[in-house]
Design an enzyme around this catalytic site. Sequence first.
Site, PDB file in Angstrom:
ATOM      1  CB  SER A 179      41.524  35.184  43.658  1.00  0.00           C
ATOM      2  OG  SER A 179      40.981  36.102  44.561  1.00  0.00           O
ATOM      3  CG  HIS A 201      36.703  33.502  44.987  1.00  0.00           C
ATOM      4  ND1 HIS A 201      36.636  34.516  44.064  1.00  0.00           N
ATOM      5  CD2 HIS A 201      37.957  33.566  45.520  1.00  0.00           C
ATOM      6  CE1 HIS A 201      37.792  35.176  44.038  1.00  0.00           C
ATOM      7  NE2 HIS A 201      38.612  34.617  44.913  1.00  0.00           N
TER       8      HIS A 201
END
Length: 481
Positions: free
Chosen positions: A196, A389
């Site tokens: 990320s 995610h």
Amino acid sequence: MGMVAGSLEIGFSHGSQMLWSGTYGMPHAKWILCLLGVTLQWLWVDGGYLEDNFPASVIEDAHLSTLQLLEKYKHPAEAHHVTTEDNYILTLHRIARPGAQPVLLVHGLEDTSSTWIVMGPQSGLGYFLYGHGYDVWMGNVRGNRYSRGHQQLNANTDRAYWSFSWHEIGMYDLPAMIDGVLAKTGYEKLSYFGHSQGTTSFFVLASSRPEYNAKIHLMSALAPVAFMAHVKAPLLGIARVGMNMLGESLELLPHSFVYLNQCMQSAGMLKTCLRFYWQIVGKNREEFNMTMFPVVLGHIPGGCNVKQPVHFLQLRSSDRFCQYDYEAKENQKIYGRSSPPDYRLERITAPIALYYGSNDYLSAVEDVQRLAKLLPNVVENHLYKKWNHMDMIWAISARHSIQPKMLEAMRYWESAAGAREHAEATTSCVVEEETAEPVTEAATESPDDEKEVEVESGKEQEAARDENQQQNADVESPSED
């Protein structure tokens, strides 16, 4: 949640942790959030739900630091410090294998070095890479619980400490980490894993300081974030309002055990927390390890600056991958133009491997594929069906699915054959092995979804986890010094 106004401190959490801190004053609107935090604290009652439903070892892991986790599971545990060009002092945690090829792992927003090992020795990527012969370095960017040092400023009292975004992390933190690891190990290049924000900051570095491309064998981008136009997270609107209330250059959500205590007080609270969690990262029940959720809550939040998520929200609004927008007048002073400049992705020449999920609410498939077209040297492109995610690092199947694939790619690009291909490459070489239709609908949970949340299965999953660990051990093939 806590605040400081003048010399008055209102604390919320175990010890003196606060949702924001410092001796500087705060706008009136922030009192609303403080009141909410204090109210939640009054409502918290330890009813033993955590102890009754989760293994003692899991509860212990939730309260241990990165080094304590490594020591508990009989791995080398070292802390090293580097100083950035702008005087921030950072901590790197190392699973030391002296003489071996170094690899640097950099976490995402509100995360820390612990993210690579919290799922345990049979699941964590840090353990996996160490078991396959690597000298593993796990970074902590400025402002998280392990990297709050500075040569002149105090993170607790000086607002100036918090005047940074992930732009500065890419420009200064990553160079300090990379150079520090290479100096300590004697190698000229390392492999890099980012999750990320750890990918965003790398794209900043490699495009803005392109000389660092030559120090990277392969950059593995897990849930990469650059463009954000198609982000689906339903809570982003609320986040934007909250960021506007807080203002810039302020600490946001330092590490505390607030979320662990609140979410684990009852089955109902755990169900509520899971709904919020899935609304942020995307829902994928098949890869979610309920048993280890208390460990996650014990390590997150890890601490960051308000300006970091604000910068991400700007990307979503602008549909660009660009520097921080200070608004036209200030932009003119800083950049010599009314709008912030784009990061020049075409200058990133290091080999890039992309790994992303079709159910990721923070890194949308469309945005990653747009990024892939602009990067000049994408050598792997893997789309995982239904993954969210956090599945890139915490998925139940990660040890059998994504980790061997990443290891194979990294070893190739560290080899002489990979070096030759890199030197000769003139076009991208994209390999797509997992494909799925992008998820385009906003996430909504039906009543059926809510009642399916299983919150009493922690100890039952522990037995299954033990069995899986034995199976995983058979494929890890660790090499020892």
